[in-house]
Design an enzyme around this catalytic site. Structure first.
Site, PDB file in Angstrom:
ATOM      1  N   ASN A 289      40.126  59.852  26.400  1.00 51.81           N
ATOM      2  CA  ASN A 289      38.970  59.088  25.932  1.00 51.81           C
ATOM      3  C   ASN A 289      38.465  59.768  24.679  1.00 51.81           C
ATOM      4  OD1 ASN A 289      39.281  57.634  28.253  1.00 51.81           O
ATOM      5  ND2 ASN A 289      37.379  58.321  29.232  1.00 51.81           N
TER       6      ASN A 289
ATOM      7  N   TYR B 257      35.685  59.494  21.407  1.00 55.17           N
ATOM      8  CA  TYR B 257      34.544  58.832  20.770  1.00 55.17           C
ATOM      9  C   TYR B 257      34.135  59.475  19.450  1.00 55.17           C
ATOM     10  CZ  TYR B 257      34.046  56.095  24.962  1.00 55.17           C
ATOM     11  OH  TYR B 257      34.300  55.211  25.980  1.00 55.17           O
TER      12      TYR B 257
ATOM     13  N   ARG C 170      41.936  48.193  32.339  1.00 53.92           N
ATOM     14  CA  ARG C 170      41.657  49.421  33.093  1.00 53.92           C
ATOM     15  C   ARG C 170      40.313  49.263  33.799  1.00 53.92           C
ATOM     16  NH1 ARG C 170      39.050  54.771  31.135  1.00 53.92           N
ATOM     17  NH2 ARG C 170      39.178  55.888  33.096  1.00 53.92           N
TER      18      ARG C 170
ATOM     19  N   GLU D 177      37.244  61.512  33.342  1.00 51.87           N
ATOM     20  CA  GLU D 177      36.362  62.509  32.733  1.00 51.87           C
ATOM     21  C   GLU D 177      35.722  63.444  33.767  1.00 51.87           C
ATOM     22  OE1 GLU D 177      33.481  60.584  30.197  1.00 51.87           O
ATOM     23  OE2 GLU D 177      34.986  59.451  29.119  1.00 51.87           O
TER      24      GLU D 177
ATOM     25  N   HIS E 253      35.587  57.035  39.055  1.00 48.04           N
ATOM     26  CA  HIS E 253      34.787  56.975  37.827  1.00 48.04           C
ATOM     27  C   HIS E 253      33.329  57.186  38.239  1.00 48.04           C
ATOM     28  CE1 HIS E 253      34.873  55.298  33.477  1.00 48.04           C
ATOM     29  NE2 HIS E 253      33.636  55.705  33.686  1.00 48.04           N
TER      30      HIS E 253
ATOM     31  N   GLU F 210      39.984  55.144  26.549  1.00 48.72           N
ATOM     32  CA  GLU F 210      38.685  54.610  26.119  1.00 48.72           C
ATOM     33  C   GLU F 210      38.474  54.956  24.653  1.00 48.72           C
ATOM     34  OE1 GLU F 210      35.181  55.862  28.278  1.00 48.72           O
ATOM     35  OE2 GLU F 210      36.195  55.596  30.205  1.00 48.72           O
TER      36      GLU F 210
HETATM   37  O1  IFM Z   1      30.365  54.420  29.425  1.00 45.09           O
HETATM   38  C1  IFM Z   1      31.057  55.621  29.374  1.00 45.09           C
HETATM   39  C2  IFM Z   1      32.208  55.611  30.351  1.00 45.09           C
HETATM   40  O2  IFM Z   1      31.790  55.382  31.642  1.00 45.09           O
HETATM   41  C3  IFM Z   1      32.934  56.943  30.319  1.00 45.09           C
HETATM   42  N1  IFM Z   1      33.270  57.336  28.990  1.00 45.09           N
HETATM   43  C4  IFM Z   1      32.251  57.251  27.970  1.00 45.09           C
HETATM   44  C5  IFM Z   1      31.598  55.878  27.996  1.00 45.09           C
HETATM   45  C6  IFM Z   1      30.516  55.784  26.902  1.00 45.09           C
HETATM   46  O3  IFM Z   1      29.537  56.729  27.115  1.00 45.09           O
END
Ligand code: IFM
Length: 451
Positions: free
Chosen positions: A292, A294, A77, A166, A121, A352
């Site tokens: 995404n 985290y 990606r 995002e 992005h 992500e």
């Molecule tokens: O690096 C970023 C990415 O560009 C978008 N999502 C979160 C990642 C980590 O912060």
């Protein structure tokens, strides 16, 4: 110990984005982006660096595809830099810019790697920012023109399209918190940006669809579960508001529900940007949602004393990455279940997932990153559980293939499974790369009792 197998057609990938890796910021006629301008402004980037060179990927893409092939990736990606293709944002198209992506896509296909292309992005052409950027409604037509140029040129070979990455970050961090380009702090601008991003997304879907009739189109959002720090009424309301802001504002309109009502911003201001037909346009049917993930967020209302909150907040590991983000793999399962229950998209990709930890090269020239390995182990275990539960999750992308320019943190946060020496541009696969390589080869994961 128990083993879970991934389906044979499950897609294992890795992700990057244009500004974070490409470099060549002013070569071959590329226009300036808002991130070029922002990073060149003193004081904006924590370590004073810029993405001028970054991972020098524009000149080293063949080596990088070699790494992807060695890793055994099914998919990669990446994002296209809008000002590399349309230096002024609209009008004149750069042949050299398009030719770069042409060659890269051909290289991926030759290596048997499926390209997933993100159109936006965050590196908006500065020329469009000069006329108001995302706050100005004309951006919607400009984005559709850009989507048309790129999908016409690459749509014969790229079949997986993501409109935006995002949009929450572009709107809130870029226009309300000011920590990202263009660095503004204005609620009205944030709301105009939110609306125009979602409208640009919706309007561009049929444009891409016409150029790539056999393609799959989606959008990528960052999603977290929100937990209340206590069961006080205030904390619960805060959770509802922030869930409204981060999760629902960027999803409800896509499925025809309009904007949510419990939010920490002025809804009337957001409504003032809606014109007839806008909400319908946002519901253009999608083939997948990119997620995404985290961490989770724990919300605490300022009126509730911390002493009341603590007993309710459970940190199973009490471990945080270098970003300060709690390691909470259970949240991936929780958010995917919730998204599928509330929105029922036909398919999902985790576009992500990954972690920043300080890395260094040891005496033998290797990079050992056991915390990142543990992060991937626990999140891929959850990924396997999600697939097993029947949620149509079709793939997973590690963030990131390479250490890169982590926005306002510059090069001070390393997310890569490949270490990059930014002085020499040497790439060194980390232990997490080897771990992921084995997982991809075996297409199965061992779960231990903590998974
Ligand atoms: O690096 C970023 C990415 O560009 C978008 N999502 C979160 C990642 C980590 O912060």
């Amino acid at each position: 110990m128990m083993q879970l197998r991934f389906p044979d057609d499950f897609v294992f990938g890795a992700a990057t984005s244009s500004y974070q890796i490409e470099g060549a910021w002013n070569e071959d006629g590329k226009g300036e982006s808002i991130w070029d301008r922002f990073a060149h402004t003193p004081g904006k980037i924590e370590d004073g660096t810029t993405g001028d060179i970054a991972c020098d990927h524009v000149h080293r893409w063949q080596e990088d595809i070699g790494l992807m092939a060695d890793l055994g990736l099914d998919a990669y990606r990446f994002s296209v830099s809008w000002p590399r293709v349309l230096p002024n944002g609209t009008g004149q198209v750069s042949d050299a810019g398009l030719a770069f992506y042409d060659r890269m896509v051909d290289g991926l296909l030759e290596a048997g790697i499926r390209p997933f292309l993100t159109l936006y992005h965050w590196d908006l052409p500065q020329a469009l920012q000069e006329r108001g950027g995302w706050t100005d409604r004309r951006i919607v037509d400009a984005f559709c023109e850009y989507a048309d140029v790129v999908s016409r040129r690459l749509g014969d070979r790229v079949k997986d399209w993501i409109t935006l990455n995002e949009p929450f970050v572009s709107a809130i961090i870029g226009h309300w918190e000011g920590r990202h380009a263009p660095g503004h702090r204005n609620e009205e601008e944030m709301l105009a940006t939110t609306h125009h991003l979602l409208l640009a997304h919706g309007r561009s879907v049929p444009v891409i669809r016409a150029n790539v009739p056999d393609g799959q189109i989606g959008i990528t959002n960052v999603h977290h579960p929100f937990h209340a720090a206590s069961d006080s009424e205030y904390d619960r309301l805060t959770v509802e508001e922030y869930d409204g802001l981060l999760n629902r504002t960027f999803l409800d309109p896509l499925v025809g529900r309009g904007y949510p009502s419990v939010v920490p911003y002025n809804r009337a201001t957001l409504d003032s940007f809606i014109q007839p037909g806008d909400l319908d346009a946002m519901t253009a049917p999608l083939d997948f949602l990119g997620v995404n993930y985290y961490t989770r967020r724990i919300e605490r209302h300022p009126r509730v004393p911390a002493s009341e909150n603590l007993p309710q907040t459970v940190f199973p590991r009490d471990e945080h990455t270098e970003m300060g983000w709690e390691v909470y793999p259970e949240g991936l399962f929780e958010i995917m279940e919730r998204l599928h229950r509330d929105y029922a998209f036909p398919q999902y990709f985790i576009t992500e997932n990954g972690a920043a930890y300080p890395d260094s090269v040891d005496e033998s020239g290797a990079v050992q990153d056991p915390k990142r390995v543990a992060y991937y182990q626990s999140h891929l275990a959850q990924t396997a559980r999600i697939v097993k539960s029947g949620i149509p999750l079709r793939g997973y992308f590690a963030w990131s293939l390479l250490d890169n320019f982590e926005w306002s943190f510059g090069f001070s946060r390393r997310f890569g499974i490949v270490y990059v020496d930014f002085e020499t541009q040497q790439r060194i696969p980390k232990a997490s790369y080897q771990w992921y390589r084995t997982l991809i080869a075996e297409r199965a994961i061992e779960l231990d009792s903590s998974d």
